[in-house]
Design an enzyme around this catalytic site. Structure first.
Site, mmCIF file in Angstrom:
data_model
loop_
_atom_site.group_PDB
_atom_site.id
_atom_site.type_symbol
_atom_site.label_atom_id
_atom_site.label_comp_id
_atom_site.label_asym_id
_atom_site.label_seq_id
_atom_site.Cartn_x
_atom_site.Cartn_y
_atom_site.Cartn_z
ATOM 1 N N GLN A 241 -9.182 -6.196 5.608
ATOM 2 C CA GLN A 241 -10.044 -7.011 4.764
ATOM 3 C C GLN A 241 -11.491 -6.898 5.238
ATOM 4 O O GLN A 241 -11.768 -6.972 6.437
ATOM 5 C CB GLN A 241 -9.605 -8.479 4.796
ATOM 6 C CG GLN A 241 -8.286 -8.746 4.109
ATOM 7 C CD GLN A 241 -8.390 -8.682 2.588
ATOM 8 O OE1 GLN A 241 -9.480 -8.575 2.026
ATOM 9 N NE2 GLN A 241 -7.246 -8.740 1.920
ATOM 10 N N TYR A 268 3.944 -5.609 -0.694
ATOM 11 C CA TYR A 268 2.612 -4.986 -0.590
ATOM 12 C C TYR A 268 2.001 -5.423 0.748
ATOM 13 O O TYR A 268 0.854 -5.859 0.827
ATOM 14 C CB TYR A 268 1.701 -5.408 -1.737
ATOM 15 C CG TYR A 268 2.273 -5.257 -3.126
ATOM 16 C CD1 TYR A 268 2.206 -4.047 -3.809
ATOM 17 C CD2 TYR A 268 2.869 -6.329 -3.787
ATOM 18 C CE1 TYR A 268 2.715 -3.906 -5.097
ATOM 19 C CE2 TYR A 268 3.387 -6.201 -5.074
ATOM 20 C CZ TYR A 268 3.306 -4.990 -5.714
ATOM 21 O OH TYR A 268 3.810 -4.866 -6.994
ATOM 22 N N GLU A 291 6.119 -2.077 2.564
ATOM 23 C CA GLU A 291 4.845 -1.390 2.366
ATOM 24 C C GLU A 291 5.072 0.086 2.065
ATOM 25 O O GLU A 291 5.858 0.762 2.733
ATOM 26 C CB GLU A 291 3.969 -1.527 3.618
ATOM 27 C CG GLU A 291 2.703 -0.697 3.625
ATOM 28 C CD GLU A 291 1.803 -0.920 2.422
ATOM 29 O OE1 GLU A 291 1.201 0.061 1.951
ATOM 30 O OE2 GLU A 291 1.696 -2.075 1.963
ATOM 31 N N ASP A 339 0.882 -9.537 -2.469
ATOM 32 C CA ASP A 339 -0.559 -9.284 -2.340
ATOM 33 C C ASP A 339 -0.833 -7.893 -2.916
ATOM 34 O O ASP A 339 -1.145 -6.950 -2.183
ATOM 35 C CB ASP A 339 -0.967 -9.370 -0.870
ATOM 36 C CG ASP A 339 -2.475 -9.230 -0.675
ATOM 37 O OD1 ASP A 339 -3.218 -9.288 -1.683
ATOM 38 O OD2 ASP A 339 -2.910 -9.061 0.481
ATOM 39 N N CYS A 413 -6.672 -10.006 -5.826
ATOM 40 C CA CYS A 413 -8.077 -9.600 -5.760
ATOM 41 C C CYS A 413 -8.554 -9.119 -7.129
ATOM 42 O O CYS A 413 -9.710 -8.728 -7.276
ATOM 43 C CB CYS A 413 -8.259 -8.497 -4.721
ATOM 44 S SG CYS A 413 -7.324 -6.992 -5.090
#
Length: 474
Positions: A241, A268, A291, A339, A413
């Site tokens: 991030q 994710y 992932e 996410d 996001c």
């Protein structure tokens, strides 16, 4: 390219930034409250959330990770972002969004480029030495008092070199430039600025920044950050991030929505930061992280080495695509955390989440009938995920746990894709929206990070009518 001043908002005064051509900041005013916040508040209110909150976060010096193009000439290197809608690089020597030490590292890099005649990349010709640079700041120096760690963050510099490997014709310039950065900014310099120097080798003609080959050149190999109550390891190739402090705030907010002792699926997951943070803070019984990027595995393995030894939790990381047979990942969990990238949930995962009540009913009825002995798992994507998985923790999970999630936590996001996913989930009548929070991850842009909490919709059973008929009195 930037100029700043102050404007008033109530009793407070907020700085504004004017950037005429840089594509990084699209909003000049009200950095503390992007215009999209009002739309988000209205959207959530329509779906029953009256108390949507928004955290404006840090407005200046917040960006701890930056990928910048390098163009121009060795005498006048342009290090910055593309002008909106073009491939013309805008130099941003004093970007107010950047952590101050990123700006300092950029200036040191500019000096080194000039001293050693390093040629910035020429897109048209495909020539030059240095294509891009990634600057990442670690603020996890335990030798400093907590309030001083952010200000004194060290910069990991990743040089994207225009060659196949470190033995190419311009390798001597790479060695000279990296040594210069370390000599002028390393621990023996007047101002310790540089954490480490890495090289990435890229010769592709497309717009992908990084190639597949990395090499650690100087400084510390491991890059650590502290968020959500845990130390996390991030390789230069790992996703991290950009706004570390805002992400930390989101994680602590998320923690309170996960009941202690829960079984959690983190989809994710990247390097598993969210899942591992929950394992530690909420004393989860199990956490599995899914992932698709296999490069995240190494970061996960390093991170779990710093978790408390007393952690009584089954922890696993699986190299798998959450969109392929998603039911296999959410079964046996109480809480699912998603996410996804900006495009939102994969359609197959969203459909499974919307079908949870139906699947649950089917599983309940099949368990009441004669249950055959479990068959050996033969599906190739499950077998591959098991082969490439990482197991940790002091507790083993039961293979017999067939529960389905009662809570869904969605971190977004991408506002537009989130709205579509949210409306779809709610219209399925499988979920209802419980809470929603917004975070200002990118001040200067009209975007927000959303934390939305969904809970399973409770369906009231209809009472059966009595078979006794009332007799009307004559």
């Amino acid at each position: 390219m930037h100029s700043s001043s102050l404007f008033s908002f109530g009793a407070a005064r907020y700085p504004i930034i004017t950037c005429r051509v840089c594509s990084g900041c699209a909003q000049e005013f009200n950095l503390h409250r992007p215009t999209i916040v009002d739309e988000a508040s209205g959207f959530f209110k329509r779906y029953g959330v009256e108390d949507f909150t928004f955290d404006s976060c840090r407005l200046w010096g917040w960006r701890c990770r930056a990928k910048l193009a390098v163009r121009g000439s060795s005498d006048n290197a342009l290090i910055g972002l593309y002008q909106e809608g073009t491939h013309t690089v805008v130099d941003i020597p004093e970007c107010k969004a950047h952590h101050p030490n990123i700006n300092a590292a950029i200036e040191l890099l500019r000096e080194g480029i000039k001293v050693f005649d390093v040629e910035p990349f020429d897109e048209d010709q495909g020539t030059g030495d240095l294509r891009y640079v990634q600057m990442a700041v670690t603020t996890n120096s335990t030798s400093l008092r907590a309030p001083e760690r952010y200000k004194n963050g060290k910069v990991q510099v990743s040089l994207v070199w225009n060659s196949r490997n470190e033995k190419s014709h311009n390798a001597d310039k790479l060695q000279a430039l990296s040594s210069y950065l370390w000599r002028k900014g390393g621990p023996n310099s007047k101002f310790h600025l540089i954490h480490s120097v890495w090289a990435n080798f890229q010769t592709s003609t497309n717009n992908i920044i990084f190639g597949n080959r990395w090499r650690h050149l100087l400084g510390e190999r491991d890059f650590w950050e502290h968020v959500g109550g845990i130390d996390i390891s991030l390789d230069p190739s790992s996703f991290g991030q950009a706004n570390t402090r805002a992400f930390d705030s989101l994680l602590w907010k998320l923690h309170k929505y996960v009941p202690g002792g829960s079984s959690v699926a983190d989809l994710y997951a990247g390097a598993g930061v969210i899942g591992l943070s929950l394992a530690t803070s909420r004393k989860c019984s199990s956490v599995k992280c899914i992932e698709v990027n296999k490069e995240a595995r190494l970061s996960f393995e390093k991170t779990i080495q710093r978790l408390p030894n007393s952690l009584n939790c089954s922890i696993s990381w699986h190299h798998a695509d959450a969109s392929v047979n998603p039911l296999s990942w959410i079964i046996g969990t109480d809480v699912v955390v998603v996410d996804p990238p900006r495009r939102g949930l994969d359609a197959s995962l969203r459909q499974i989440l919307e079908s949870v009540p139906t699947i649950e009913k089917r599983m309940r009825s099949s368990s009441q009938s004669s249950s055959p002995s479990a068959k050996e798992e033969k599906r190739p994507w499950i077998l591959r995920a098991r082969e490439l998985s990482v197991q940790a923790g002091n507790k083993q999970t039961s293979e017999e746990n067939k529960t389905l999630p009662q809570k869904l936590i969605y971190i977004s996001c991408g506002w537009e894709s989130f709205k579509e996913d949210c409306k779809s989930l709610l219209s399925s009548r499988a979920w209802e929206l419980e809470k929603a929070h917004g975070f200002n991850f990118f001040p200067g842009t009209d975007s927000i990070e959303v934390l939305a909490i969904f809970k399973r919709r409770v369906v009231m059973k209809k009472k059966k009518k009595s078979g006794i008929k009332k007799v009307r009195a004559k």
